[in-house]
Design an enzyme around this catalytic site. Structure first.
Site, PDB file in Angstrom:
ATOM      1  CG  ASP A   6      -0.049   0.024   2.604  1.00 12.93           C
ATOM      2  OD1 ASP A   6       1.088  -0.378   2.230  1.00 12.93           O
ATOM      3  OD2 ASP A   6      -0.770   0.534   3.517  1.00 12.93           O
ATOM      4  CD  GLU A   7       5.843   1.621   2.056  1.00  7.27           C
ATOM      5  OE1 GLU A   7       6.142   0.777   2.892  1.00  7.27           O
ATOM      6  OE2 GLU A   7       6.713   0.295   1.402  1.00  7.27           O
TER       7      GLU A   7
END
Length: 316
Positions: free
Chosen positions: A179-180
């Site tokens: 989720d980066e």
């Protein structure tokens, strides 16, 4: 006839170059003419990629190879033409997969790093500045664990769309992994420009997401590193923006933080602490304690907590 859509009787006797688009058509005639006059070879025995043109004027990638031979005392040429549309499409797909994230279709980590490197070269030449933003979605793991990976993937796809819409055409947003995300803001005038974009991203992600009939909230923590203040190479800028992102999480999430030197010191101390903690078990530094929980009204012990205390030989 199948490849080009012409009838053979309409084409026999014409130059083969009529089956190519410009500039390949003129180049072919020039190369062959030069070979016949001077012996300088640019085409014979070589496989070249050109653009073919069909009878309906549609264009497609084509491979051409010409060989020379003698028959009846006369010099002859024989050409092989191959439609390579499928091969080129496969090559393009492989290249795309190597540089873009399969889920979000954003540039992947490798391509983002390459674009940061190009921004470095440009900034060094022109004296301009740019910023790298490291973005981590807040509480994404909770969504993944609670609602499943399918919902998590759809959320990542929607986040990617909103991030792209928040940026200029010359900026880059890529997926680092999980989720980066990483954003490259090129050609900044001031650091405040980066802050405005970061706030724009936070505002965009603050709007609830509607996925499979469910309303989801997902903020973000953003770390910002600027060139040349916070790093002179790709690795330093990524590391420092990542450090600033962790500072944003510690500051309560859903905010942005600019990198500072003090953050590096705090990050180093945290890493040192984590490293020592991993060795604490084998060094027998962890002590187990039981702490009673009492009911104040009766004075009775109603439960107890199991606690671990860490006795570090140097830190206490």
């Amino acid at each position: 006839e199948r490849m080009f859509g012409y009838r053979s009787r309409d084409m026999v006797g014409k130059r083969i170059s009529v089956l190519m688009t410009e500039p390949f058509s003129s180049e072919h005639d020039e190369y062959l003419g030069r070979y016949l006059q001077t012996g300088q070879n640019s085409v014979i025995g070589m496989t070249r990629e050109v653009s073919g043109v069909r009878a309906d004027d549609s264009v497609f990638p084509m491979e051409i190879r010409i060989s020379e031979f003698y028959l009846g005392g006369l010099r002859r040429f024989i050409g092989t033409l191959r439609d390579i549309t499928e091969r080129k499409a496969t090559e393009a797909k492989i290249i795309h997969l190597a540089h873009f994230d399969a889920l979000t279709n954003l540039p992947n980590r490798r391509l983002v790093q390459d674009r940061i490197q190009q921004a470095l070269i440009t900034a060094q030449r022109t004296g301009s500045e740019f910023a790298v933003l490291f973005i981590d979605l807040d509480k994404f793991k909770n969504i993944n664990d609670t609602l499943g990976h399918d919902v998590g993937d759809k959320l990542l796809e929607m986040v990617a769309i909103r991030l792209t819409a928040s940026l200029r055409a010359q900026d880059t947003v890529g997926r680092q992994g999980g989720d980066e995300f990483i954003v490259l803001l090129a050609g900044l005038s001031t650091a405040e420009d980066a802050a405005r974009v970061a706030q724009k991203i936070l505002d965009a992600l603050a709007v609830p997401f509607e996925i499979d009939g469910q309303t989801l909230q997902s903020g973000a923590s953003i770390g910002i590193a600027t060139y040349p203040r916070d790093g002179m190479d790709v690795e330093s800028l990524l590391k420092n923006s990542d450090t600033a992102m962790y500072s944003a999480k510690e500051a309560g999430r859903n905010n942005y933080q600019f990198f500072t030197v003090e953050m590096n010191q705090a990050s180093a101390e945290r890493l040192l602490l984590e490293g020592n903690l991993r060795l604490a078990i084998e060094r027998n530094e962890l002590l187990l304690h039981y702490q009673p929980l009492a009911d104040i009204s009766t004075g009775r012990i109603v439960a107890m907590e199991a606690l671990v205390r860490w006795e570090h030989p140097r830190l206490g």
